[in-house]
Design a protein around this motif. Structure first.
Motif, PDB file in Angstrom:
ATOM      1  N   TYR A 189       5.572   4.587 -11.484  1.00  0.00           N
ATOM      2  CA  TYR A 189       4.615   5.665 -11.275  1.00  0.00           C
ATOM      3  C   TYR A 189       3.361   5.397 -12.083  1.00  0.00           C
ATOM      4  CZ  TYR A 189       5.895   7.426 -15.917  1.00  0.00           C
ATOM      5  OH  TYR A 189       6.109   7.553 -17.270  1.00  0.00           O
ATOM      6  N   GLN A 190       2.281   6.036 -11.712  1.00  0.00           N
ATOM      7  CA  GLN A 190       1.039   5.928 -12.469  1.00  0.00           C
ATOM      8  C   GLN A 190       1.120   6.782 -13.727  1.00  0.00           C
ATOM      9  OE1 GLN A 190      -2.760   6.733 -10.856  1.00  0.00           O
ATOM     10  NE2 GLN A 190      -2.654   5.157  -9.296  1.00  0.00           N
ATOM     11  N   PRO A 191       0.733   6.211 -14.868  1.00  0.00           N
ATOM     12  CA  PRO A 191       0.687   7.048 -16.074  1.00  0.00           C
ATOM     13  C   PRO A 191      -0.447   8.062 -15.962  1.00  0.00           C
ATOM     14  CG  PRO A 191      -0.355   4.936 -16.503  1.00  0.00           C
ATOM     15  CD  PRO A 191       0.247   4.839 -15.114  1.00  0.00           C
ATOM     16  N   ALA A 192      -0.402   9.083 -16.783  1.00  0.00           N
ATOM     17  CA  ALA A 192      -1.435  10.117 -16.760  1.00  0.00           C
ATOM     18  C   ALA A 192      -2.806   9.501 -17.039  1.00  0.00           C
ATOM     19  CB  ALA A 192      -1.125  11.201 -17.789  1.00  0.00           C
ATOM     20  N   GLY A 215     -12.127   0.533  -4.290  1.00  0.00           N
ATOM     21  CA  GLY A 215     -11.273  -0.489  -4.872  1.00  0.00           C
ATOM     22  C   GLY A 215      -9.930  -0.626  -4.180  1.00  0.00           C
ATOM     23  N   VAL A 216      -8.869  -0.624  -4.980  1.00  0.00           N
ATOM     24  CA  VAL A 216      -7.523  -0.847  -4.443  1.00  0.00           C
ATOM     25  C   VAL A 216      -7.067   0.283  -3.522  1.00  0.00           C
ATOM     26  CG1 VAL A 216      -6.819  -2.241  -6.432  1.00  0.00           C
ATOM     27  CG2 VAL A 216      -6.413   0.232  -6.443  1.00  0.00           C
ATOM     28  N   TRP A 217      -7.741   1.418  -3.594  1.00  0.00           N
ATOM     29  CA  TRP A 217      -7.352   2.570  -2.774  1.00  0.00           C
ATOM     30  C   TRP A 217      -7.965   2.536  -1.382  1.00  0.00           C
ATOM     31  CZ3 TRP A 217      -3.513   4.589  -5.222  1.00  0.00           C
ATOM     32  CH2 TRP A 217      -3.494   4.580  -6.622  1.00  0.00           C
ATOM     33  N   ARG A 218      -8.863   1.600  -1.140  1.00  0.00           N
ATOM     34  CA  ARG A 218      -9.572   1.580   0.139  1.00  0.00           C
ATOM     35  C   ARG A 218      -8.639   1.483   1.353  1.00  0.00           C
ATOM     36  NH1 ARG A 218     -14.612   1.015   2.376  1.00  0.00           N
ATOM     37  NH2 ARG A 218     -14.521   0.186   4.496  1.00  0.00           N
ATOM     38  N   GLU A 237       0.817  -1.209   0.000  1.00  0.00           N
ATOM     39  CA  GLU A 237       0.000   0.000   0.000  1.00  0.00           C
ATOM     40  C   GLU A 237       0.854   1.263   0.000  1.00  0.00           C
ATOM     41  OE1 GLU A 237      -3.033  -0.375  -0.628  1.00  0.00           O
ATOM     42  OE2 GLU A 237      -3.006  -2.540  -0.292  1.00  0.00           O
ATOM     43  N   ALA A 238       1.975   1.219   0.736  1.00  0.00           N
ATOM     44  CA  ALA A 238       2.896   2.358   0.710  1.00  0.00           C
ATOM     45  C   ALA A 238       3.440   2.577  -0.692  1.00  0.00           C
ATOM     46  CB  ALA A 238       4.038   2.117   1.695  1.00  0.00           C
ATOM     47  N   ASP A 239       3.744   1.486  -1.385  1.00  0.00           N
ATOM     48  CA  ASP A 239       4.236   1.592  -2.762  1.00  0.00           C
ATOM     49  C   ASP A 239       3.155   2.146  -3.685  1.00  0.00           C
ATOM     50  OD1 ASP A 239       6.676   0.569  -1.982  1.00  0.00           O
ATOM     51  OD2 ASP A 239       6.257  -1.468  -2.692  1.00  0.00           O
ATOM     52  N   ARG A 240       1.909   1.757  -3.434  1.00  0.00           N
ATOM     53  CA  ARG A 240       0.808   2.259  -4.272  1.00  0.00           C
ATOM     54  C   ARG A 240       0.658   3.776  -4.114  1.00  0.00           C
ATOM     55  NH1 ARG A 240      -2.733  -1.255  -5.954  1.00  0.00           N
ATOM     56  NH2 ARG A 240      -2.668  -2.492  -4.022  1.00  0.00           N
ATOM     57  N   PHE A 241       0.773   4.240  -2.871  1.00  0.00           N
ATOM     58  CA  PHE A 241       0.713   5.679  -2.638  1.00  0.00           C
ATOM     59  C   PHE A 241       1.862   6.380  -3.355  1.00  0.00           C
ATOM     60  CE2 PHE A 241       1.699   9.618  -0.511  1.00  0.00           C
ATOM     61  CZ  PHE A 241       0.456  10.184  -0.284  1.00  0.00           C
ATOM     62  N   ILE A 279      -6.014  10.451  -5.582  1.00  0.00           N
ATOM     63  CA  ILE A 279      -6.472   9.104  -5.221  1.00  0.00           C
ATOM     64  C   ILE A 279      -7.987   9.064  -5.096  1.00  0.00           C
ATOM     65  CG2 ILE A 279      -6.493   7.440  -3.319  1.00  0.00           C
ATOM     66  CD1 ILE A 279      -3.493   8.081  -2.944  1.00  0.00           C
ATOM     67  N   LEU A 280      -8.573  10.065  -4.457  1.00  0.00           N
ATOM     68  CA  LEU A 280     -10.032  10.114  -4.334  1.00  0.00           C
ATOM     69  C   LEU A 280     -10.713  10.151  -5.702  1.00  0.00           C
ATOM     70  CD1 LEU A 280     -10.503  12.601  -1.364  1.00  0.00           C
ATOM     71  CD2 LEU A 280     -11.237  10.217  -1.415  1.00  0.00           C
ATOM     72  N   LEU A 281     -10.089  10.825  -6.651  1.00  0.00           N
ATOM     73  CA  LEU A 281     -10.677  10.961  -7.987  1.00  0.00           C
ATOM     74  C   LEU A 281     -10.385   9.766  -8.894  1.00  0.00           C
ATOM     75  CD1 LEU A 281      -9.771  14.716  -8.620  1.00  0.00           C
ATOM     76  CD2 LEU A 281     -12.030  13.811  -8.041  1.00  0.00           C
ATOM     77  N   SER A 282      -9.507   8.857  -8.454  1.00  0.00           N
ATOM     78  CA  SER A 282      -9.061   7.755  -9.309  1.00  0.00           C
ATOM     79  C   SER A 282     -10.094   6.638  -9.408  1.00  0.00           C
ATOM     80  CB  SER A 282      -7.749   7.170  -8.769  1.00  0.00           C
ATOM     81  OG  SER A 282      -6.691   8.084  -8.921  1.00  0.00           O
ATOM     82  N   ASP A 283      -9.993   5.854 -10.473  1.00  0.00           N
ATOM     83  CA  ASP A 283     -10.833   4.680 -10.652  1.00  0.00           C
ATOM     84  C   ASP A 283     -10.494   3.632  -9.594  1.00  0.00           C
ATOM     85  OD1 ASP A 283     -12.086   5.773 -12.869  1.00  0.00           O
ATOM     86  OD2 ASP A 283     -10.614   4.942 -14.271  1.00  0.00           O
ATOM     87  N   PRO A 284     -11.432   2.694  -9.328  1.00  0.00           N
ATOM     88  CA  PRO A 284     -11.178   1.671  -8.304  1.00  0.00           C
ATOM     89  C   PRO A 284      -9.976   0.782  -8.594  1.00  0.00           C
ATOM     90  CG  PRO A 284     -13.524   1.789  -8.813  1.00  0.00           C
ATOM     91  CD  PRO A 284     -12.813   2.631  -9.829  1.00  0.00           C
ATOM     92  N   GLU A 285      -9.644   0.599  -9.864  1.00  0.00           N
ATOM     93  CA  GLU A 285      -8.478  -0.205 -10.228  1.00  0.00           C
ATOM     94  C   GLU A 285      -7.314   0.703 -10.608  1.00  0.00           C
ATOM     95  OE1 GLU A 285      -8.186  -3.448  -9.872  1.00  0.00           O
ATOM     96  OE2 GLU A 285     -10.240  -3.501  -9.092  1.00  0.00           O
ATOM     97  N   GLU A 286      -6.135   0.385 -10.133  1.00  0.00           N
ATOM     98  CA  GLU A 286      -4.955   1.178 -10.447  1.00  0.00           C
ATOM     99  C   GLU A 286      -4.497   0.896 -11.877  1.00  0.00           C
ATOM    100  OE1 GLU A 286      -0.407   1.977  -8.759  1.00  0.00           O
ATOM    101  OE2 GLU A 286      -1.586   0.271  -8.042  1.00  0.00           O
TER     102      GLU A 286
END
Length: 293
Positions: free
Chosen positions: A69-72, A248-251, A8-12, A44-51
């Protein structure tokens, strides 16, 4: 404080780096200076449930090792646009609040971000207009030394809630508006509480001090308990809205922040311990409260 699993730290971190790259790509290198954890949580709040599948590249902060990193995405672009608008007006507010020399840093930073702000405002005129409107209202309240703590906090809360206006799904938009409204209220109040003693010395407007009659910037026990209850109310409202949507994954990240991190920061501010630890340890505690607890 309990630390999140490494996953989860890596996801952030991927979201944080993704927002950094999105800011740079859309608004140039100067826009990266506004990057912080608060704006990452907005993304993160605005992101889709799946990364989104992560990308890897080197950057200024990691010139040797490839960093994931997350792509745009549409969420990161929305967060980047709104972050630039918010940061620009925060800097302009800093210019107004400080004299020529003390405000020099704000002036330089605002000038560096001006081009990006104009582009972001053109992309999100509705949000820019709402930010202008709410900041003007807040400025009037400050000028009048409005004694209503709730009225001042509501003004900033409405500003932050407007960040959800670009969300298409009406149910999700309503959930995010509620979360962001009460988060904005909590942030405004906790900042005012954190500034109590400083504002008591400078004479600056502080609606918390006015509400509870704290002339010397120090709490009495009854006022402290009453203020803690109003902070907790905002967190409970955030939690109520949070449970109405599948993040989703951000929960896990959001859950730990809502149910643990906000309480931990609020307790430290009210106990007067938030700024008493050495700077290095304070940053670590603040980071854990926002990012990993």
């Amino acid at each position: 404080m309990e630390i999140l699993p490494q996953e989860e730290a890596d996801r952030f971190r991927r979201a944080y780096c993704g927002l950094c790259h999105t800011l740079g790509e859309r608004y140039g290198p100067a826009a990266r200076m506004i990057l912080n954890y608060d704006f990452t949580y907005l993304a993160i709040l605005l992101s889709d449930p799946e990364e989104a599948a992560p990308c890897r590249r080197r950057c200024v902060s990691s010139p040797v090792r490839l960093r994931a990193y997350q792509p745009a995405t549409a969420a990161l672009e929305l967060a980047a646009d709104e972050s630039v608008i918010l940061a620009y007006w925060q800097l302009r507010d800093g210019v107004e609040d400080h004299g020529l020399w003390k405000g020099l840093g704000y002036r330089v930073s605002a000038a560096a971000l001006r081009g990006g702000y104009r582009k972001a405002a053109a992309a999100r005129p509705g949000f820019d207009g709402r930010v202008r409107e709410q900041l003007a209202a807040l400025s009037r309240l400050e000028g009048e030394c409005c004694p209503s703590m709730d009225q001042a906090a509501d003004t900033f809360a409405q500003l932050l809630a407007a960040a959800a206006a670009g969300v298409e799904d009406p149910v999700r938009r309503r959930v995010l508006e509620q979360m962001l409204y009460h988060l904005g209220r909590w942030v405004y109040l906790i900042d005012a509480a954190d500034d109590l003693q400083k504002d008591a010395v400078s004479g600056n407007y502080n609606p918390v001090a006015l509400r509870y009659g704290l002339r010397d910037g120090k709490w009495d026990e009854e006022s402290r308990r009453a203020f803690a209850r109003t902070l907790d109310h905002s967190i409970h409202m955030i939690a109520t809205a949070f449970e109405l949507w599948d993040f989703g994954v951000w929960r896990p990240l959001l859950e730990s922040t809502v149910y643990t991190g906000l309480f931990a920061v609020g307790r430290a501010v009210l106990e007067g311990t938030f700024h008493k630890m050495p700077p290095r340890e304070q940053r670590k505690k603040h980071k854990k409260a926002e990012e990993t607890t």
